[in-house]
Design a protein around this motif. Structure first.
Motif, PDB file in Angstrom:
ATOM      1  N   LEU A 259      85.106  11.847  60.417  1.00  0.00           N
ATOM      2  CA  LEU A 259      84.272  12.900  59.856  1.00  0.00           C
ATOM      3  C   LEU A 259      84.223  14.253  59.890  1.00  0.00           C
ATOM      4  O   LEU A 259      83.954  14.632  60.932  1.00  0.00           O
ATOM      5  CB  LEU A 259      82.799  12.110  59.761  1.00  0.00           C
ATOM      6  CG  LEU A 259      81.786  12.564  58.743  1.00  0.00           C
ATOM      7  CD1 LEU A 259      82.239  12.159  57.353  1.00  0.00           C
ATOM      8  CD2 LEU A 259      80.431  12.079  58.892  1.00  0.00           C
ATOM      9  N   LYS A 260      84.220  14.949  58.847  1.00  0.00           N
ATOM     10  CA  LYS A 260      84.132  16.492  59.027  1.00  0.00           C
ATOM     11  C   LYS A 260      82.901  17.124  58.489  1.00  0.00           C
ATOM     12  O   LYS A 260      82.447  16.514  57.403  1.00  0.00           O
ATOM     13  CB  LYS A 260      85.540  17.200  58.419  1.00  0.00           C
ATOM     14  CG  LYS A 260      86.877  16.650  59.279  1.00  0.00           C
ATOM     15  CD  LYS A 260      88.212  16.759  58.450  1.00  0.00           C
ATOM     16  CE  LYS A 260      89.461  16.588  59.051  1.00  0.00           C
ATOM     17  NZ  LYS A 260      89.410  15.183  58.980  1.00  0.00           N
ATOM     18  N   ILE A 261      82.699  18.252  58.846  1.00  0.00           N
ATOM     19  CA  ILE A 261      81.593  19.037  57.832  1.00  0.00           C
ATOM     20  C   ILE A 261      81.910  19.216  56.618  1.00  0.00           C
ATOM     21  O   ILE A 261      81.141  18.959  55.614  1.00  0.00           O
ATOM     22  CB  ILE A 261      81.296  20.337  58.690  1.00  0.00           C
ATOM     23  CG1 ILE A 261      81.095  20.125  60.176  1.00  0.00           C
ATOM     24  CG2 ILE A 261      80.235  21.155  57.970  1.00  0.00           C
ATOM     25  CD1 ILE A 261      79.528  19.534  60.467  1.00  0.00           C
ATOM     26  N   SER A 262      83.242  19.357  56.287  1.00  0.00           N
ATOM     27  CA  SER A 262      83.696  19.504  54.922  1.00  0.00           C
ATOM     28  C   SER A 262      83.510  18.247  54.068  1.00  0.00           C
ATOM     29  O   SER A 262      83.395  18.291  52.896  1.00  0.00           O
ATOM     30  CB  SER A 262      85.149  20.216  54.826  1.00  0.00           C
ATOM     31  OG  SER A 262      86.023  19.292  55.412  1.00  0.00           O
ATOM     32  N   ASP A 263      83.323  17.131  54.658  1.00  0.00           N
ATOM     33  CA  ASP A 263      83.217  15.808  53.938  1.00  0.00           C
ATOM     34  C   ASP A 263      81.842  15.389  53.620  1.00  0.00           C
ATOM     35  O   ASP A 263      81.392  14.656  52.630  1.00  0.00           O
ATOM     36  CB  ASP A 263      83.789  14.655  54.914  1.00  0.00           C
ATOM     37  CG  ASP A 263      85.143  14.809  55.211  1.00  0.00           C
ATOM     38  OD1 ASP A 263      85.902  15.014  54.277  1.00  0.00           O
ATOM     39  OD2 ASP A 263      85.502  14.160  56.244  1.00  0.00           O
ATOM     40  N   LEU A 264      80.702  16.389  54.060  1.00  0.00           N
ATOM     41  CA  LEU A 264      79.529  16.016  53.970  1.00  0.00           C
ATOM     42  C   LEU A 264      79.233  16.488  52.382  1.00  0.00           C
ATOM     43  O   LEU A 264      78.403  15.617  51.743  1.00  0.00           O
ATOM     44  CB  LEU A 264      78.543  16.984  54.748  1.00  0.00           C
ATOM     45  CG  LEU A 264      78.660  16.539  56.428  1.00  0.00           C
ATOM     46  CD1 LEU A 264      77.653  17.214  57.160  1.00  0.00           C
ATOM     47  CD2 LEU A 264      78.336  14.992  56.339  1.00  0.00           C
ATOM     48  N   ALA A 265      79.472  17.620  51.821  1.00  0.00           N
ATOM     49  CA  ALA A 265      79.222  18.029  50.579  1.00  0.00           C
ATOM     50  C   ALA A 265      79.645  16.989  49.534  1.00  0.00           C
ATOM     51  O   ALA A 265      78.992  16.455  48.606  1.00  0.00           O
ATOM     52  CB  ALA A 265      79.464  19.357  50.488  1.00  0.00           C
ATOM     53  N   PRO A 266      81.047  16.578  49.409  1.00  0.00           N
ATOM     54  CA  PRO A 266      81.520  15.756  48.605  1.00  0.00           C
ATOM     55  C   PRO A 266      80.588  14.276  48.569  1.00  0.00           C
ATOM     56  O   PRO A 266      80.601  13.676  47.529  1.00  0.00           O
ATOM     57  CB  PRO A 266      82.936  15.575  48.990  1.00  0.00           C
ATOM     58  CG  PRO A 266      83.207  16.591  49.655  1.00  0.00           C
ATOM     59  CD  PRO A 266      81.952  17.164  50.364  1.00  0.00           C
ATOM     60  N   ALA A 267      80.379  13.951  49.614  1.00  0.00           N
ATOM     61  CA  ALA A 267      79.898  12.409  50.141  1.00  0.00           C
ATOM     62  C   ALA A 267      78.461  12.455  49.456  1.00  0.00           C
ATOM     63  O   ALA A 267      77.789  11.819  48.554  1.00  0.00           O
ATOM     64  CB  ALA A 267      79.550  12.224  51.451  1.00  0.00           C
TER      65      ALA A 267
END
Length: 426
Positions: A259-267
Motif C-alpha cells: 500500500l502506497k500513499i498514492s493509493d489512499l486518494a483513489p481508495a
C-alpha cells in the motif's frame, strides 16, 4: 398519494432515470398530490442520512478498497489455490474460496466483483471459456452481501428500526454463507467433469498450505477482530468499520508493504462514490417512506395479507415470491429502502422472527443482483471482463439455482438462519 408515488417512480425508472432521482421526483409528486408542504422532503432526507450506524457503510467500503490495493488479493488467491487448486474445477474453486474470504472484508457484492473480476478472470480464461469464468466470479462475489460484515444487512437494520440488530443479522448470514460456498463448489466440480475442463494447480501439500495460511493470516484475522468485536459488544458496527479501515492501513503499510500513499486518494474516491450512491438512495427514498406511512400503507397491507391467510408461512412465501420479481427489476438498496418499512412491521404482526425475516429479505434481494434484467453484479462483471451479457447469463443460472435452493432451505428450516445468532444471545 401512494398510487401517484408508485406510478411516477416506476415510469421514471423504466425510462432509465437514475433510481435516486426517480425516488426524489416520486416523493415530490406525492407531496404535491397530497397538498403537503414541500419543506417536508428536505427535512425527511436530512433525518434519513443523519445516522451514526449508516456511517459504517462508507467505512467498510474504504476498508475493502484498501485491502485490495494492499495486495491482499494475491495472498487470498495463493492460499485458496494451495487448498483447492488441484481438484476438478480447481480455478473455479479458488475463485469461490477467495470470494468467501473477500466477503469477510468488503461487505459488498459489487466491490468483490470488481476485485475478483480484475484479478482472477484473466487466469481462468486460460482454462475455461469467457462466459463461464465470469459467471463463477460473479457468483463468488455475491457472497460479499451474505457473509458478514454485510452492507446490505446494515441498510436493512437501519430501515427496520429497533426490531433487529446488525450483529444478529451478521451472525444469521454465517451458516447460509457456508452452505452457499459449498453449493457453488459442488456445481463447479460437476460442471468441470461434465465439460471436460483440465486439472490446474499443484497437488495438495500440508507444508504449502501452512505457509500460505501464515501469509494470509492478516486477512483471515480481520473478520475475526471486526465481526467478533461487533458480536461481542466491544464496539458498534460503525466503530468496527473504523477499526477495519485502520487495520487495512496497518496491514498494507507494515505487513504486505504494497500500500502506497498514492493509493489512499483513489481508495477514498471509490469509497466516496459508493457511499454517495447509497446515501442518495436512502435520502430520496425517505420521502416515499413518509408518504407510505401517512397513507397507512403498512396497516392496509397487513390487513390484506391477513385476509388472504393468517398463516405466517403463507405470508413468507408471498413476500419471498414478490421479492424475486422485485429483485429482477429494482436495484437492491432502493428495494430495501422502499419495502422494508412496509413489510417488516407486517411480519411482526404475523409473529415471524425478525432475524429470520430480515435475513430472508436480504438474501432474496442479493440473489436479484445476479438475475436479469437489472442484475447489477452481472453488469459489473460484463463491464470488467468485456463478456457479452447473453454468455454471462447463460452460464450463471446453475449458481443462481444454488442460491434459490439455499433460500428455500432457510425458509423450510429456519434454524439454519437463527441457530447461531440465538446461541450468541441475539
Amino acid at each position: 398519494m401512494t398510487i401517484v408515488v408508485i406510478l411516477v417512480f416506476f415510469t421514471l425508472a423504466l425510462l432509465g432515470m437514475p433510481l435516486a432521482f426517480a425516488l426524489g421526483l416520486a416523493s415530490l409528486g406525492g407531496l404535491l398530490a397530497g397538498g403537503i408542504e414541500l419543506s417536508v422532503l428536505p427535512q425527511r432526507m436530512m433525518h434519513a442520512v443523519d445516522s451514526f450506524p449508516l456511517m459504517a457503510i462508507p467505512l467498510f467500503m474504504l476498508a475493502g478498497e484498501l485491502m485490495v490495493r494492499a495486495g491482499i488479493m494475491k495472498r487470498m488467491i495463493h492460499f485458496a489455490n494451495a487448498l483447492v487448486g488441484r481438484v476438478h474445477g480447481g480455478l473455479a474453486h479458488v475463485a469461490i474460496v477467495a470470494g468467501m474470504m473477500l466477503a469477510a472484508v468488503s461487505g459488498a457484492a459489487v466491490a468483490s466483483a470488481s476485485a475478483l473480476g480484475s484479478t482472477l478472470v484473466p487466469a481462468m480464461r486460460k482454462t475455461y471459456d469467457d462466459g463461464y469464468s465470469s459467471a463463477v466470479v460473479a457468483s463468488a462475489a455475491n457472497l460479499g452481501a451474505i457473509i458478514p460484515p454485510s452492507n446490505a444487512m446494515i441498510v436493512y437494520a437501519l430501515m427496520a428500526g429497533s426490531a433487529v440488530s446488525v450483529g444478529g443479522l451478521f451472525m444469521a448470514g454465517v451458516v447460509p454463507g457456508i452452505l452457499l460456498t459449498l453449493g457453488f463448489m459442488t456445481v463447479a466440480s460437476v460442471l468441470s467433469v461434465k465439460r471436460g475442463f483440465k486439472l490446474t494447480g499443484d497437488a495438495f501439500s500440508f507444508r504449502t498450505a501452512a505457509i500460505e495460511a501464515w501469509r494470509a493470516l492478516p486477512v483471515l484475522a480481520m473478520p475475526v477482530v471486526v465481526v467478533g468485536g461487533i458480536v461481542g459488544g466491544v464496539f458498534t458496527p460503525t466503530e468496527g468499520a473504523g477499526i477495519a479501515v485502520a487495520y487495512a492501513v496497518i496491514v498494507g503499510f507494515c505487513v504486505t508493504r504494497e500500500l502506497k500513499i498514492s493509493d489512499l486518494a483513489p481508495a477514498l474516491f471509490q469509497a466516496a462514490i459508493g457511499a454517495a450512491m447509497v446515501g442518495a438512495l436512502i435520502a430520496f427514498a425517505a420521502g416515499v417512506t413518509f408518504l407510505f406511512t401517512i397513507d397507512m400503507v403498512p396497516a392496509a397491507m397487513a390487513d390484506f395479507l391477513q385476509g388472504v391467510s393468517d398463516n405466517p408461512t403463507v405470508f413468507l412465501v408471498l413476500v419471498m415470491s414478490l421479492l424475486i420479481v422485485v429483485g429482477m427489476f429494482i436495484e437492491s438498496n432502493a428495494a430495501y429502502i422502499m419495502l422494508v418499512p412496509l413489510f417488516a412491521p407486517v411480519a411482526g404482526t404475523f409473529g415471524i422472527d425478525p432475524l429470520l425475516f430480515g435475513f430472508l429479505f436480504v438474501f432474496n434481494l442479493v440473489i436479484g443482483m445476479m438475475t436479469p434484467p437489472v442484475g447489477v453484479v452481472l453488469f459489473v462483471m460484463s463491464g470488467i471482463t468485456r463478456v457479452k451479457m447473453a454468455a454471462l447469463i447463460r452460464n450463471v443460472w446453475p449458481y443462481v439455482a444454488v442460491q434459490y435452493a439455499v433460500l428455500i432451505l432457510c425458509l423450510i428450516f429456519p434454524g439454519i438462519v437463527t441457530w447461531l445468532p440465538r446461541a450468541l444471545g441475539y
